[in-house]
Design a protein around this motif. Structure first.
Motif, PDB file in Angstrom:
ATOM      1  N   HIS A  78      -5.624 -20.773  17.007  1.00  0.00           N
ATOM      2  CA  HIS A  78      -5.170 -20.864  18.261  1.00  0.00           C
ATOM      3  C   HIS A  78      -5.327 -19.477  19.213  1.00  0.00           C
ATOM      4  CE1 HIS A  78      -3.229 -24.527  18.117  1.00  0.00           C
ATOM      5  NE2 HIS A  78      -2.756 -24.256  16.899  1.00  0.00           N
ATOM      6  N   LEU A  79      -5.611 -18.464  18.248  1.00  0.00           N
ATOM      7  CA  LEU A  79      -5.692 -17.181  19.018  1.00  0.00           C
ATOM      8  C   LEU A  79      -7.386 -16.996  19.381  1.00  0.00           C
ATOM      9  CD1 LEU A  79      -5.477 -13.913  19.429  1.00  0.00           C
ATOM     10  CD2 LEU A  79      -6.240 -13.771  16.840  1.00  0.00           C
ATOM     11  N   GLU A  80      -8.248 -17.615  18.521  1.00  0.00           N
ATOM     12  CA  GLU A  80      -9.609 -17.705  18.713  1.00  0.00           C
ATOM     13  C   GLU A  80      -9.964 -18.700  19.878  1.00  0.00           C
ATOM     14  OE1 GLU A  80     -11.844 -15.995  17.281  1.00  0.00           O
ATOM     15  OE2 GLU A  80     -10.488 -15.028  15.645  1.00  0.00           O
ATOM     16  N   LEU A  81      -9.022 -19.905  19.874  1.00  0.00           N
ATOM     17  CA  LEU A  81      -9.228 -20.414  20.950  1.00  0.00           C
ATOM     18  C   LEU A  81      -8.767 -20.087  22.483  1.00  0.00           C
ATOM     19  CD1 LEU A  81      -7.872 -23.932  19.649  1.00  0.00           C
ATOM     20  CD2 LEU A  81     -10.407 -23.565  20.188  1.00  0.00           C
ATOM     21  N   ALA A  82      -7.716 -19.289  22.309  1.00  0.00           N
ATOM     22  CA  ALA A  82      -7.284 -18.534  23.478  1.00  0.00           C
ATOM     23  C   ALA A  82      -8.336 -17.510  24.139  1.00  0.00           C
ATOM     24  CB  ALA A  82      -5.913 -17.739  23.319  1.00  0.00           C
ATOM     25  N   ILE A  83      -8.828 -16.879  23.140  1.00  0.00           N
ATOM     26  CA  ILE A  83     -10.049 -15.913  23.488  1.00  0.00           C
ATOM     27  C   ILE A  83     -11.058 -16.577  24.418  1.00  0.00           C
ATOM     28  CG2 ILE A  83     -11.414 -14.104  22.645  1.00  0.00           C
ATOM     29  CD1 ILE A  83      -9.230 -13.111  20.657  1.00  0.00           C
ATOM     30  N   SER A  84     -11.641 -17.601  23.551  1.00  0.00           N
ATOM     31  CA  SER A  84     -12.725 -18.527  24.125  1.00  0.00           C
ATOM     32  C   SER A  84     -12.282 -19.052  25.582  1.00  0.00           C
ATOM     33  CB  SER A  84     -13.108 -19.401  23.129  1.00  0.00           C
ATOM     34  OG  SER A  84     -12.489 -20.534  22.739  1.00  0.00           O
ATOM     35  N   GLU A  85     -11.312 -19.480  25.550  1.00  0.00           N
ATOM     36  CA  GLU A  85     -10.718 -20.160  26.998  1.00  0.00           C
ATOM     37  C   GLU A  85     -10.618 -18.956  27.828  1.00  0.00           C
ATOM     38  OE1 GLU A  85      -7.401 -23.051  28.707  1.00  0.00           O
ATOM     39  OE2 GLU A  85      -7.643 -22.663  26.401  1.00  0.00           O
ATOM     40  N   GLU A  97      -7.024  -7.276  30.317  1.00  0.00           N
ATOM     41  CA  GLU A  97      -7.291  -6.627  31.604  1.00  0.00           C
ATOM     42  C   GLU A  97      -7.622  -7.752  32.968  1.00  0.00           C
ATOM     43  OE1 GLU A  97      -8.588  -2.632  33.610  1.00  0.00           O
ATOM     44  OE2 GLU A  97      -9.342  -3.093  31.679  1.00  0.00           O
ATOM     45  N   CYS A  98      -6.879  -7.908  33.796  1.00  0.00           N
ATOM     46  CA  CYS A  98      -7.308  -8.751  34.881  1.00  0.00           C
ATOM     47  C   CYS A  98      -6.803  -8.433  36.038  1.00  0.00           C
ATOM     48  CB  CYS A  98      -6.963 -10.106  34.501  1.00  0.00           C
ATOM     49  SG  CYS A  98      -5.130 -10.457  34.493  1.00  0.00           S
ATOM     50  N   ARG A  99      -7.148  -9.113  37.234  1.00  0.00           N
ATOM     51  CA  ARG A  99      -6.879  -8.990  38.507  1.00  0.00           C
ATOM     52  C   ARG A  99      -5.191  -9.613  38.318  1.00  0.00           C
ATOM     53  NH1 ARG A  99     -11.716 -11.301  39.885  1.00  0.00           N
ATOM     54  NH2 ARG A  99     -10.303 -12.927  40.854  1.00  0.00           N
ATOM     55  N   ASN A 100      -4.452  -9.189  39.616  1.00  0.00           N
ATOM     56  CA  ASN A 100      -3.201  -9.660  39.946  1.00  0.00           C
ATOM     57  C   ASN A 100      -3.216 -11.093  40.172  1.00  0.00           C
ATOM     58  OD1 ASN A 100      -2.174  -7.289  39.364  1.00  0.00           O
ATOM     59  ND2 ASN A 100      -1.686  -6.739  41.571  1.00  0.00           N
ATOM     60  N   ASP A 101      -4.159 -11.633  40.788  1.00  0.00           N
ATOM     61  CA  ASP A 101      -4.205 -13.123  41.038  1.00  0.00           C
ATOM     62  C   ASP A 101      -4.605 -14.065  39.828  1.00  0.00           C
ATOM     63  OD1 ASP A 101      -6.712 -11.951  41.134  1.00  0.00           O
ATOM     64  OD2 ASP A 101      -7.473 -13.664  42.589  1.00  0.00           O
ATOM     65  N   LEU A 102      -5.037 -13.267  38.786  1.00  0.00           N
ATOM     66  CA  LEU A 102      -5.619 -14.025  37.558  1.00  0.00           C
ATOM     67  C   LEU A 102      -4.206 -14.087  36.565  1.00  0.00           C
ATOM     68  CD1 LEU A 102      -9.271 -13.186  37.345  1.00  0.00           C
ATOM     69  CD2 LEU A 102      -8.227 -15.254  38.002  1.00  0.00           C
ATOM     70  N   ALA A 103      -3.293 -13.249  36.755  1.00  0.00           N
ATOM     71  CA  ALA A 103      -2.603 -12.986  35.763  1.00  0.00           C
ATOM     72  C   ALA A 103      -1.675 -14.090  35.230  1.00  0.00           C
ATOM     73  CB  ALA A 103      -1.457 -11.838  36.138  1.00  0.00           C
ATOM     74  N   GLU A 104      -1.225 -15.169  36.336  1.00  0.00           N
ATOM     75  CA  GLU A 104      -0.582 -16.289  35.857  1.00  0.00           C
ATOM     76  C   GLU A 104      -1.564 -17.144  35.165  1.00  0.00           C
ATOM     77  OE1 GLU A 104       2.725 -18.123  35.648  1.00  0.00           O
ATOM     78  OE2 GLU A 104       2.651 -16.250  36.812  1.00  0.00           O
ATOM     79  N   MET A 105      -2.771 -17.277  35.592  1.00  0.00           N
ATOM     80  CA  MET A 105      -3.683 -18.105  34.594  1.00  0.00           C
ATOM     81  C   MET A 105      -3.775 -17.680  33.325  1.00  0.00           C
ATOM     82  SD  MET A 105      -7.469 -18.612  34.663  1.00  0.00           S
ATOM     83  CE  MET A 105      -7.784 -16.947  34.595  1.00  0.00           C
ATOM     84  N   VAL A 106      -4.000 -16.374  32.931  1.00  0.00           N
ATOM     85  CA  VAL A 106      -4.058 -15.747  31.685  1.00  0.00           C
ATOM     86  C   VAL A 106      -2.831 -16.052  30.936  1.00  0.00           C
ATOM     87  CG1 VAL A 106      -4.340 -13.558  30.418  1.00  0.00           C
ATOM     88  CG2 VAL A 106      -5.919 -13.997  32.337  1.00  0.00           C
ATOM     89  N   LYS A 107      -1.491 -15.650  31.608  1.00  0.00           N
ATOM     90  CA  LYS A 107      -0.137 -16.202  30.727  1.00  0.00           C
ATOM     91  C   LYS A 107      -0.401 -17.665  30.362  1.00  0.00           C
ATOM     92  CE  LYS A 107       3.368 -14.610  32.924  1.00  0.00           C
ATOM     93  NZ  LYS A 107       4.220 -14.104  33.593  1.00  0.00           N
ATOM     94  N   ASN A 108      -0.756 -18.458  31.181  1.00  0.00           N
ATOM     95  CA  ASN A 108      -0.654 -19.952  31.066  1.00  0.00           C
ATOM     96  C   ASN A 108      -1.639 -20.044  29.873  1.00  0.00           C
ATOM     97  OD1 ASN A 108       1.594 -20.426  33.034  1.00  0.00           O
ATOM     98  ND2 ASN A 108       0.012 -21.145  34.467  1.00  0.00           N
ATOM     99  N   ILE A 109      -2.813 -19.627  29.853  1.00  0.00           N
ATOM    100  CA  ILE A 109      -3.812 -19.937  28.636  1.00  0.00           C
ATOM    101  C   ILE A 109      -3.012 -19.436  27.429  1.00  0.00           C
ATOM    102  CG2 ILE A 109      -5.828 -19.154  27.930  1.00  0.00           C
ATOM    103  CD1 ILE A 109      -6.990 -19.219  30.562  1.00  0.00           C
ATOM    104  N   LEU A 110      -2.547 -18.145  27.501  1.00  0.00           N
ATOM    105  CA  LEU A 110      -1.840 -17.643  26.124  1.00  0.00           C
ATOM    106  C   LEU A 110      -0.710 -18.553  25.561  1.00  0.00           C
ATOM    107  CD1 LEU A 110      -1.954 -13.748  26.881  1.00  0.00           C
ATOM    108  CD2 LEU A 110      -3.478 -15.273  25.596  1.00  0.00           C
TER     109      LEU A 110
END
Length: 159
Positions: A12-19, A133-146
């Motif tokens: 799942h870690l590898e899948l999160a990084i690739s996504e 490290e991401c922009r503020n507008d992408l933070a929610e998307m990154v959290k959801n992916i994780l």
């Protein structure tokens, strides 16, 4: 902004990084740190500040009590009397119980052996902290992916 997630080291870690890379997060903006687990031998004596939950004196107390009881009972018919034979039974039972517990823990008590491949305790998966490290507008998307890839914990740190 930094998004930090904690994972067990698995697929799942590898899948999160690739996504994350597919969604436009550059590989240089992703850092993964494998955490070392403490692997140490079991200590015989516990202190008030450190205890492993395994008592080395249970068998000593049980066999000491049993030996004291038998010594006091049969001391009435033996020469030295019940008090001396009770103390002899207490000491011999306690020593026998302590030595037996130490011996059995040396044979069967090695629960946390070091695994050379992962550097962690045997039977446990390594934990990995991923920092994105991401922009503020992408933070929610990154959290959801994780979260979707079974992160143990996710947090944000303003950059």
């Amino acid at each position: 902004m930094f998004v930090v997630g904690s994972f067990e080291y698995n697929l799942h870690l590898e899948l999160a990084i690739s996504e994350l890379e597919k969604k436009g997060i550059h590989r240089d903006a992703i850092a993964a740190v494998i955490m070392d687990s403490r692997v140490e031998e079991r200590k015989i004596l516990d202190t008030i500040h450190r205890a492993d939950g395994i008592s080395s004196f249970d068998a000593a107390a049980l066999l000491g009590t049993f030996g004291m009881l038998l010594g006091a009972i049969y001391g009435f018919v033996l020469y030295w009397g019940p008090i001396i034979w009770g103390l002899i039974g207490l000491l011999s039972g306690a020593i026998l119980g302590l030595l037996g517990d130490i011996f059995l823990s040396q044979i069967f008590g090695k629960k946390r052996l070091s695994s050379k491949a992962t550097g962690t305790a045997k039977g446990t998966a390594a934990q990995v902290v991923i920092i994105v490290e991401c922009r503020n507008d992408l933070a929610e998307m990154v959290k959801n992916i994780l979260w979707d890839n079974l992160a143990l914990a996710v947090g944000t740190l303003p950059g």
